[in-house]
Design a protein around this motif. Structure first.
Motif, PDB file in Angstrom:
ATOM      1  N   ALA A  40       0.846  -1.206   0.000  1.00  0.00           N
ATOM      2  CA  ALA A  40       0.000   0.000   0.000  1.00  0.00           C
ATOM      3  C   ALA A  40       0.877   1.251   0.000  1.00  0.00           C
ATOM      4  O   ALA A  40       0.585   2.238  -0.689  1.00  0.00           O
ATOM      5  N   GLN A  44       0.711   4.090  -2.811  1.00  0.00           N
ATOM      6  CA  GLN A  44       0.385   5.492  -2.470  1.00  0.00           C
ATOM      7  C   GLN A  44       1.401   6.438  -3.118  1.00  0.00           C
ATOM      8  O   GLN A  44       1.054   7.488  -3.655  1.00  0.00           O
ATOM      9  N   ALA A  47       0.805   6.689  -6.820  1.00  0.00           N
ATOM     10  CA  ALA A  47      -0.402   7.498  -7.087  1.00  0.00           C
ATOM     11  C   ALA A  47      -0.063   8.992  -6.974  1.00  0.00           C
ATOM     12  O   ALA A  47      -0.528   9.804  -7.782  1.00  0.00           O
ATOM     13  N   LYS A  48       0.745   9.344  -5.997  1.00  0.00           N
ATOM     14  CA  LYS A  48       1.147  10.761  -5.867  1.00  0.00           C
ATOM     15  C   LYS A  48       1.907  11.211  -7.128  1.00  0.00           C
ATOM     16  O   LYS A  48       1.653  12.281  -7.670  1.00  0.00           O
ATOM     17  N   GLU A 305      -3.158  14.003   3.447  1.00  0.00           N
ATOM     18  CA  GLU A 305      -4.520  13.897   4.012  1.00  0.00           C
ATOM     19  C   GLU A 305      -4.588  14.411   5.445  1.00  0.00           C
ATOM     20  O   GLU A 305      -5.612  14.921   5.885  1.00  0.00           O
ATOM     21  N   VAL A 333      -3.159  14.502  -1.006  1.00  0.00           N
ATOM     22  CA  VAL A 333      -2.731  13.147  -1.406  1.00  0.00           C
ATOM     23  C   VAL A 333      -2.643  12.238  -0.181  1.00  0.00           C
ATOM     24  O   VAL A 333      -2.399  12.710   0.932  1.00  0.00           O
ATOM     25  N   ASP A 334      -2.851  10.955  -0.432  1.00  0.00           N
ATOM     26  CA  ASP A 334      -2.781   9.969   0.655  1.00  0.00           C
ATOM     27  C   ASP A 334      -1.408   9.292   0.628  1.00  0.00           C
ATOM     28  O   ASP A 334      -1.131   8.469  -0.246  1.00  0.00           O
ATOM     29  N   VAL A 335      -0.542   9.708   1.568  1.00  0.00           N
ATOM     30  CA  VAL A 335       0.750   9.022   1.722  1.00  0.00           C
ATOM     31  C   VAL A 335       0.874   8.591   3.185  1.00  0.00           C
ATOM     32  O   VAL A 335       1.913   8.737   3.815  1.00  0.00           O
ATOM     33  N   ARG A 336      -0.232   8.048   3.716  1.00  0.00           N
ATOM     34  CA  ARG A 336      -0.295   7.769   5.158  1.00  0.00           C
ATOM     35  C   ARG A 336       0.769   6.779   5.628  1.00  0.00           C
ATOM     36  O   ARG A 336       1.263   6.885   6.742  1.00  0.00           O
ATOM     37  N   GLN A 337       1.105   5.810   4.786  1.00  0.00           N
ATOM     38  CA  GLN A 337       2.125   4.833   5.206  1.00  0.00           C
ATOM     39  C   GLN A 337       3.478   5.508   5.426  1.00  0.00           C
ATOM     40  O   GLN A 337       4.179   5.199   6.381  1.00  0.00           O
TER      41      GLN A 337
END
Ligand code: SUG
Length: 416
Positions: A40, A44, A47-48, A305, A333-337
């Motif tokens: 994931a 991510q 995707a960014k 996010e 953008v979702d870069v939570r990891q």
């Protein structure tokens, strides 16, 4: 030759895990022991890159380094049973944060008219101190054309250097001569000051910068104490804009005045502490944003996010957009990891101003290659890593296989 800003994002490596190795990086320490999701995480990141490419921007990438780094463990004569932190250090995927790979001075700033890159020694954190050899090999491959690029060895290890994370550049446009600002920390607090002043001065000299267009600025010790272990956690620059927290610099007034005096036209967007505290800035990573100029010319801030999750930060951003400032758009953008290890959108990329045609094309991204990256990651990256698995031979074999499949599809055979 057209010089543009190319963002080289680090592809999140298959060994991505939460070992809590970075003292002073509060997110990494807080998440020590949590289960990570390498697949994931890498998706991510891709995707960014795709979102930024869709804005019409040039995008490149750097590869994960070989992990686990068993040669490093051998060099340290490590006993795996008694040195778990060193074992974790050999497994870390920390090279994903390519803002720490090197400091980059674009060609219009340097005496010989080449783009200079100095690989960062990253000596303060043991788990990052062994990145530079493999990073250097990779930079020498991606920027091999010595008509345009000069890639330097690291500064000596007595001076801590963390690369572009503590370096800002101002210019009318990326391809014009600029003002380079190096931000350093002073030791003495509870957390290490990872960027040493002397390291920055050495880099500026090696790059052949004109002293009239260089500035050395002290980071606010209060920011380091609050968890801003790199300046890019509290400030970001792009062309003629400085987007900064009120408490980023030891002497903000004189920092802004000198930047404006040396690079007329710079606008400072300062976020006051009574709207966004240092704590809010550090948990949301508001300033670890990518501040980009797409071909439309409308400056865009790419935030994680976590900024939307924080009411103070989000309301400040809405007010900023409603005003008449130089930053016209905010992309989330979702870069939570990566964020859970203290790495936001800006940590994940190294900015190089150059002509994309002069870079080894294998390190440049387009839509078709992004799809290939997604498929190799989806097939080979571990879905999850529990920190108790770090050190396992079976997992090490999977990680090595994943990276070698990536190198195979990219046709990169020169790196170990
Ligand atoms: O060096 N985290 C990285 C995050 C780097 C962020 N980069 C910038 N701000 N430019 C660091 O502290 C955590 C790894 C661990 O604890 O396992 C880590 O290395």
């Amino acid at each position: 030759m057209t010089l543009v800003e190319i963002n080289f994002d680090g592809i999140v490596g298959p060994s991505h895990n939460y070992a809590g190795l970075s003292l002073g990086n509060l997110a990494a320490t807080r998440n020590a022991g949590a289960t990570s999701y390498p697949r994931a995480a890498a998706l991510q990141g891709i995707a960014k890159m795709k979102t930024n490419m869709a804005m019409g921007l040039s995008q490149g990438f750097l590869l994960p380094l070989p992990r686990p780094d068993t040669a490093w463990l051998e060099e340290l004569a490590t006993d795996p049973d008694t040195d778990p932190a060193l074992v974790a250090g050999a497994w870390s995927a920390s090279s994903m944060w390519t803002a720490n790979a090197a400091t980059v001075s674009p060609a219009p700033d340097t005496a010989d008219g080449k783009c200079h890159l100095t690989v960062a020694n990253l000596v303060t954190m043991p788990h990052r101190s062994h990145e530079w050899r493999d990073t250097l090999a990779q930079l020498r491959l991606a920027f091999a054309d010595d008509a345009y690029f000069a890639v330097h060895d690291p500064v000596p290890p007595c001076f801590g250097d963390e690369g572009a994370a503590n370096h800002m550049r101002f210019a009318g446009q990326h391809g014009e001569p600029g003002l380079e600002v190096f931000v350093y920390g002073r030791p003495g607090g509870q957390f290490p000051a990872r960027q040493h002043e002397q390291a920055s001065r050495i880099v500026a000299r090696k790059h052949g910068l004109d002293p009239a267009r260089v500035l050395f600025v002290e980071q606010n010790p209060e920011a380091i104490e609050a968890g801003a272990f790199h300046n890019d956690v509290v400030a970001v620059a792009n062309e003629t804009v400085l987007f900064t927290h009120q408490h980023a610099f030891a002497d903000p007034r004189s920092t802004y005045d000198t930047i404006i005096a040396r690079c007329p036209g710079v606008q400072v967007v300062e976020v006051p502490a009574d709207r966004v505290s240092l704590e809010d800035a550090i948990t949301s990573y508001l300033f670890n944003a990518q501040l980009l100029t797409p071909p439309s010319g409308e400056m865009t801030l790419v935030v994680p996010e976590e900024c939307r999750d924080n009411p103070n930060v989000w309301s400040w951003l809405q007010d900023m957009l409603a005003g008449n400032g130089p930053i016209r758009h905010v992309n989330v953008v979702d870069v939570r990891q990566s964020m859970a290890n203290g790495g936001g959108p800006a940590c994940l990329r190294l900015r190089v101003v150059g002509d994309p045609k002069t870079v080894d094309p294998r390190f440049m991204l387009d839509e078709a290659k992004a799809e290939k990256l997604e498929s190799v990651v989806s097939e080979y990256w571990p879905e999850a890593i529990d920190p108790a698995q770090v050190g396992s031979e079976a997992l090490a074999a999977d990680i090595r296989e994943a990276r070698s499949k990536l190198m195979e599809i990219l046709d990169i055979t020169e790196l170990g």
